[in-house]
Design a protein around this motif. Structure first.
Motif, short mmCIF file in Angstrom:
data_model
loop_
_atom_site.label_atom_id
_atom_site.label_comp_id
_atom_site.label_asym_id
_atom_site.label_seq_id
_atom_site.Cartn_x
_atom_site.Cartn_y
_atom_site.Cartn_z
N ILE A 144 1.01 -1.07 -0.18
CA ILE A 144 0.59 -0.21 0.23
C ILE A 144 0.81 1.44 -0.35
N GLU A 145 2.01 0.89 0.58
CA GLU A 145 2.81 1.96 1.30
C GLU A 145 3.17 2.44 -0.15
N GLN A 146 3.93 1.65 -1.33
CA GLN A 146 4.86 1.76 -2.50
C GLN A 146 3.37 2.48 -3.94
N ALA A 147 2.27 1.89 -3.49
CA ALA A 147 1.14 2.49 -3.98
C ALA A 147 0.81 4.07 -3.68
N ARG A 148 0.93 4.32 -3.08
CA ARG A 148 0.91 5.25 -2.81
C ARG A 148 1.95 6.33 -2.46
N THR A 149 3.16 5.86 -2.50
CA THR A 149 4.78 7.35 -3.39
C THR A 149 4.09 7.51 -4.72
N ASN A 150 3.94 6.53 -5.10
CA ASN A 150 3.50 5.92 -6.52
C ASN A 150 2.66 7.04 -6.87
N GLU A 152 1.37 9.90 -5.27
CA GLU A 152 1.65 11.12 -4.91
C GLU A 152 1.92 11.61 -5.77
N LYS A 153 3.50 10.16 -6.00
CA LYS A 153 4.53 10.99 -7.49
C LYS A 153 3.57 11.33 -8.56
N ASN A 154 2.43 10.52 -9.04
CA ASN A 154 1.70 10.83 -10.10
C ASN A 154 0.83 12.10 -10.00
N LEU A 155 0.48 13.02 -8.58
CA LEU A 155 0.15 13.73 -8.25
C LEU A 155 0.68 14.52 -8.49
N ALA A 348 -8.08 14.75 -9.16
CA ALA A 348 -8.88 13.77 -8.49
C ALA A 348 -9.43 13.27 -9.02
N THR A 349 -8.66 12.18 -9.44
CA THR A 349 -8.23 10.41 -9.67
C THR A 349 -7.60 10.43 -8.49
N HIS A 350 -6.17 10.76 -9.17
CA HIS A 350 -5.22 10.64 -7.90
C HIS A 350 -5.98 10.70 -6.51
N LYS A 351 -6.15 12.13 -5.88
CA LYS A 351 -7.01 12.26 -4.91
C LYS A 351 -7.52 11.04 -3.89
N SER A 352 -8.36 10.13 -4.69
CA SER A 352 -9.22 9.58 -4.70
C SER A 352 -8.24 8.12 -4.66
N LYS A 353 -7.82 7.94 -5.39
CA LYS A 353 -6.87 6.69 -5.23
C LYS A 353 -6.38 6.67 -3.99
#
Length: 376
Positions: A144-150, A152-155, A348-353
């Motif tokens: 989950i943390e790796q997905a969050r990092t990715n 946040e980077k996309n955001l 909005a898409t990245h924040k939703s994720k």
């Protein structure tokens, strides 16, 4: 073996942290000193020498930090002591995380009474099952943390894309353009009301907190009861407001008023009276929120403790490149607005994720401490 319900005071003790004298604090010290929400200092001295959990006691009350080896818990913290033959520290960390300890905080400076923590009932499996649960959560949370990092980077990439486009636009100065200053394009730089506001009323006072991402956000409002101010500082459609006093990171943020409703503006804001025959309001708003304008603001701002200021006199000096034609200015505004809409959709898409990832963590914790992760 079944899970056995116990109160937390049967399982762990929350010991008080201890002040660390300034003379013992050392940059580059061997051991971390933990505050309520993480490392606050370093020292060559330590107070506790085992892996455990630091719990925020005051301030960021209820926040958790998993320690590794020797450390110093500061006086705004508790740290966990338990029988490590019966209870796995990682399991206890995840258990406490699932209990939402910050919700127990009370007071002006939020604090947690450990006796309220001790009263909480929870279920505990065998030591081997605790280790199994903690291992499963470690693996899941790492993913989950790796997905969050990715995400946040996309955001961040989406925001940088928009800033890069603004940088490109406002660096132009081709045929039909001219370099000038705001002083040449505007007639007045007006400070807002300094009168005291009320929590109730009919005429809202726009303050610096209402300026968000180039827009006026009508929440957390206060109101003006001063009729003279209500006339003098009344906002008009397309008025551009510049935040002259704030933190160094936020001073200079700008928004445009897109309403016919009655409202006035506060003294920490400047209303820019532009020559409407020379300068488009949206063009000005986008420019003042661009990297070029922010960089210039950093050069001219004056700073004191925790506060920065850009006066009206300094605002006049801002350099700006503009097309002489208002039609071309509007064309540029339309292109920027279109890109902004697309970027906001991405954001909005990245924040939703990110929200979904947080919800997944909570779901996993709920499953873990109802025994569902170890069934079958």
């Amino acid at each position: 073996m079944s899970w056995v319900e116990k109160s937390l005071d049967e399982v762990l003790k929350l010991e008080y942290g201890k002040p660390l004298d300034k003379s013992l604090r050392k940059e580059g010290g061997k051991y971390p000193a933990y505050g309520a929400n993480g490392i606050k200092a370093w020292s060559d001295e330590y107070f506790h020498d085992e892996e455990t959990i630091v719990v925020g006691r005051k301030g960021s009350a209820g926040e958790l930090t998993l320690t590794d080896g020797k450390f110093w818990p500061l006086d705004v913290t508790y740290f966990v002591k338990t029988n490590k033959n019966d209870y796995d520290i990682k399991f206890l960390y995840y258990l406490l995380l699932s209990l939402d300890l910050p919700s127990l905080a009370t007071g002006v400076k939020p604090g947690i009474n450990r006796n309220n923590v001790y009263k909480i009932q929870a279920k505990f499996p065998s030591y081997s099952t605790q280790k199994q649960v903690a291992g499963q959560l470690d693996k899941a949370f790492d993913g989950i943390e790796q997905a969050r990092t990715n995400t946040e980077k996309n955001l961040q990439n989406a925001r940088e894309l928009f800033d890069s486009y603004l940088q490109q636009v406002f660096s132009e100065c081709g045929e039909g353009w001219k370099k000038t200053t705001l002083n040449e394009l505007c007639t007045k730089f007006e400070y807002g009301t300094s009168s005291k506001s009320s929590q109730e009323g009919e005429v809202p006072v726009i303050r610096m907190g209402n300026i968000q991402d180039g827009r006026i956000v009508m929440d957390k409002l206060v109101y003006s009861l001063n009729e003279e101010d209500n006339q003098k500082y009344r906002l008009n459609f397309n008025d551009v407001l510049f935040n002259r006093t704030n933190s160094a990171e936020l001073v200079g943020k700008t928004a445009i008023y897109k309403s016919e409703e009655r409202a006035i503006f506060a003294g920490y804001l400047i209303r820019i009276h532009r020559n409407e025959k020379l300068l488009n309001a949206d063009y000005l708003n986008f420019y003042l929120n661009s990297p070029i304008a922010r960089k210039y603001g950093e050069q001219v701002m004056s700073q004191s403790t925790n506060q920065a200021n850009i006066s009206g006199t300094k605002l006049k000096t801002y350099p700006i490149s503009i097309p002489v034609s208002l039609e071309e200015q509007q064309s540029i505004v339309d292109k920027i607005s279109t890109l902004k809409e697309k970027v906001e959709e991405l954001e909005a898409t990245h924040k939703s994720k990110l929200t979904a990832l947080d919800e997944l963590k909570q779901s996993l914790l709920q499953q873990a401490f109802t025994g569902q992760l170890t069934q079958g």
